[in-house]
Scaffold this motif. Structure first.
Motif, PDB file in Angstrom:
ATOM      1  N   ASP A 103       0.862  -1.180   0.000  1.00 56.15           N
ATOM      2  CA  ASP A 103       0.000   0.000   0.000  1.00 56.15           C
ATOM      3  C   ASP A 103       0.898   1.230   0.000  1.00 56.15           C
ATOM      4  O   ASP A 103       1.738   1.401   0.897  1.00 56.15           O
ATOM      5  CB  ASP A 103      -0.914  -0.034   1.233  1.00 56.15           C
ATOM      6  CG  ASP A 103      -2.042   0.980   1.156  1.00 56.15           C
ATOM      7  OD1 ASP A 103      -1.926   1.962   0.393  1.00 56.15           O
ATOM      8  OD2 ASP A 103      -3.039   0.797   1.879  1.00 56.15           O
ATOM      9  N   THR A 105       1.322   5.519  -0.546  1.00 58.54           N
ATOM     10  CA  THR A 105       0.713   6.848  -0.591  1.00 58.54           C
ATOM     11  C   THR A 105       1.826   7.877  -0.697  1.00 58.54           C
ATOM     12  O   THR A 105       2.785   7.838   0.080  1.00 58.54           O
ATOM     13  CB  THR A 105      -0.140   7.122   0.665  1.00 58.54           C
ATOM     14  OG1 THR A 105      -1.006   6.017   0.887  1.00 58.54           O
ATOM     15  CG2 THR A 105      -0.961   8.388   0.505  1.00 58.54           C
ATOM     16  N   ASP A 114      -3.128   7.491  -3.384  1.00 55.66           N
ATOM     17  CA  ASP A 114      -3.138   6.323  -2.471  1.00 55.66           C
ATOM     18  C   ASP A 114      -3.654   5.101  -3.235  1.00 55.66           C
ATOM     19  O   ASP A 114      -4.706   5.176  -3.871  1.00 55.66           O
ATOM     20  CB  ASP A 114      -4.064   6.666  -1.289  1.00 55.66           C
ATOM     21  CG  ASP A 114      -4.131   5.603  -0.196  1.00 55.66           C
ATOM     22  OD1 ASP A 114      -3.314   4.671  -0.213  1.00 55.66           O
ATOM     23  OD2 ASP A 114      -5.016   5.750   0.676  1.00 55.66           O
ATOM     24  N   GLN A 115      -2.894   4.002  -3.175  1.00 55.75           N
ATOM     25  CA  GLN A 115      -3.357   2.778  -3.847  1.00 55.75           C
ATOM     26  C   GLN A 115      -2.648   1.570  -3.261  1.00 55.75           C
ATOM     27  O   GLN A 115      -1.591   1.688  -2.649  1.00 55.75           O
ATOM     28  CB  GLN A 115      -3.049   2.840  -5.338  1.00 55.75           C
ATOM     29  CG  GLN A 115      -1.571   2.671  -5.680  1.00 55.75           C
ATOM     30  CD  GLN A 115      -1.280   3.184  -7.079  1.00 55.75           C
ATOM     31  OE1 GLN A 115      -0.701   4.280  -7.236  1.00 55.75           O
ATOM     32  NE2 GLN A 115      -1.657   2.421  -8.074  1.00 55.75           N
ATOM     33  N   GLU A 213     -11.088   0.605  -1.229  1.00 53.98           N
ATOM     34  CA  GLU A 213      -9.986  -0.290  -0.850  1.00 53.98           C
ATOM     35  C   GLU A 213     -10.459  -1.517  -0.083  1.00 53.98           C
ATOM     36  O   GLU A 213     -10.091  -1.729   1.073  1.00 53.98           O
ATOM     37  CB  GLU A 213      -8.925   0.488  -0.065  1.00 53.98           C
ATOM     38  CG  GLU A 213      -9.437   1.390   1.055  1.00 53.98           C
ATOM     39  CD  GLU A 213      -8.293   2.149   1.730  1.00 53.98           C
ATOM     40  OE1 GLU A 213      -7.421   1.498   2.325  1.00 53.98           O
ATOM     41  OE2 GLU A 213      -8.284   3.393   1.656  1.00 53.98           O
ATOM     42  N   GLU A 245      -6.638  -1.284  -3.803  1.00 51.40           N
ATOM     43  CA  GLU A 245      -7.097   0.097  -3.585  1.00 51.40           C
ATOM     44  C   GLU A 245      -6.792   0.969  -4.793  1.00 51.40           C
ATOM     45  O   GLU A 245      -5.704   0.876  -5.372  1.00 51.40           O
ATOM     46  CB  GLU A 245      -6.359   0.685  -2.360  1.00 51.40           C
ATOM     47  CG  GLU A 245      -6.627   2.170  -2.130  1.00 51.40           C
ATOM     48  CD  GLU A 245      -5.982   2.723  -0.875  1.00 51.40           C
ATOM     49  OE1 GLU A 245      -4.916   2.193  -0.453  1.00 51.40           O
ATOM     50  OE2 GLU A 245      -6.533   3.694  -0.320  1.00 51.40           O
TER      51      GLU A 245
END
Ligand code: MF3
Ligand code: CO
Ligand code: CO
Length: 271
Positions: A103, A105, A114-115, A213, A245
């Motif tokens: 994850d 960001t 963010d992913q 997410e 996400e």
């Protein structure tokens, strides 16, 4: 959270695109390194170096946790197997059969992207693969469930139905979130909704930006927070969990997926 979600204008949308675009590039950068034998702390170091070399700021490093928790100690969250989210990179070497979520960001010019993605390490069990596949599909089901002036709860309702029909549970303790100049803001985006759920009445207006997410579990949806580090979240029963996400901007035309990668799994991907 607690205020109305901001509605971003054209100029602000470009800042969001730049932040999410760099974050997606960072995911593409790390992808080839996520393989058996990689230590999660080394992946984190590579992510830090790439981010700083490009003049940007890792959003997680030093991020203030819930009251009582120390600031987050690393650039990325790397969550292996039964770790739901906020796994702290460490000496652990990824092994054949693991599933691992990374994850990311990043702050670019004061704006956040963010992913996260879950990776299969080597050959994984059929049930692990099915969990990862269904979690990925559930993110897309959530994205495709929203339209301008719909409700936030449409997202969670679609994800919850999709997951539970396939006999997976959906984590309820952590949710998607509005994003922009701050990392976490309104609207909260639950990944579940069923008859009687209260949250999610918020209208999704063009110009709102938020993450979706979903975290899906093989066993119970319940989670437990690590008492010692204050961050690591695990499934209560120790069974596998997966997450994907994206950062999404609602436009007049529908959702714009801002964190799409060049090399990562696209909509419809089969793992
Ligand atoms: N990236 C996570 C999210 O999707 C949040 C991580 S907060 C951290 O919201 F401090 F743990 F990094
Ligand atoms: Co994230
Ligand atoms: Co997020």
């Amino acid at each position: 959270m607690g205020r109305q979600p901001p509605i971003y204008n054209a100029e602000e949308r470009d800042f969001l695109r730049a932040a999410s675009g760099f974050n997606a590039e960072l995911m593409d950068f790390i992808r080839p390194h996520v393989k058996p034998g990689a230590r999660t702390i080394d992946l984190d170091k590579q992510l830090q170096e790439y981010t700083l070399d490009h003049g940007h700021t890792p959003a997680c490093l030093g991020y203030a946790g819930p009251p009582g928790a120390p600031p987050y100690p690393n650039v990325s969250c790397i969550s292996v197997n039964e770790v739901v989210c906020h796994g702290i990179p460490n000496e652990y070497e990824l092994q054949d059969g693991d599933i691992v979520n990374i994850d990311l960001t990043t702050i670019v010019n004061d704006w956040h992207g963010d992913q996260s993605e879950t990776f299969l390490i080597g050959e994984v069990s059929d049930e692990a693969k099915r969990l990862v596949q269904t979690t990925f599909e559930s993110l897309w089901v959530g994205i495709r469930a929203i339209e301008p002036y719909g409700k936030i709860r449409d997202i969670g309702a679609a994800i919850y139905k999709y997951a539970t029909e396939r006999e997976f549970e959906v984590v309820r303790d952590y949710q998607g979130h509005g994003i922009g100049r701050s990392f976490h803001q309104e609207p909260g985006v639950p990944h579940f909704w069923f008859r009687g759920s209260k949250a999610g009445a918020q209208i999704v207006r063009p110009g709102m930006c938020f993450t979706i997410e979903p975290m899906l579990n093989l066993g119970t949806w319940k989670t437990v927070l690590d008492k010692f580090d204050g961050w690591t979240v695990r499934t209560l029963d120790g069974k596998l969990t997966a997450q994907f996400e994206h950062t999404i901007l609602m436009t007049d035309e529908g959702p714009e997926i801002m964190t799409l990668t060049k090399d990562g799994p696209q909509e419809g991907h089969q793992f």
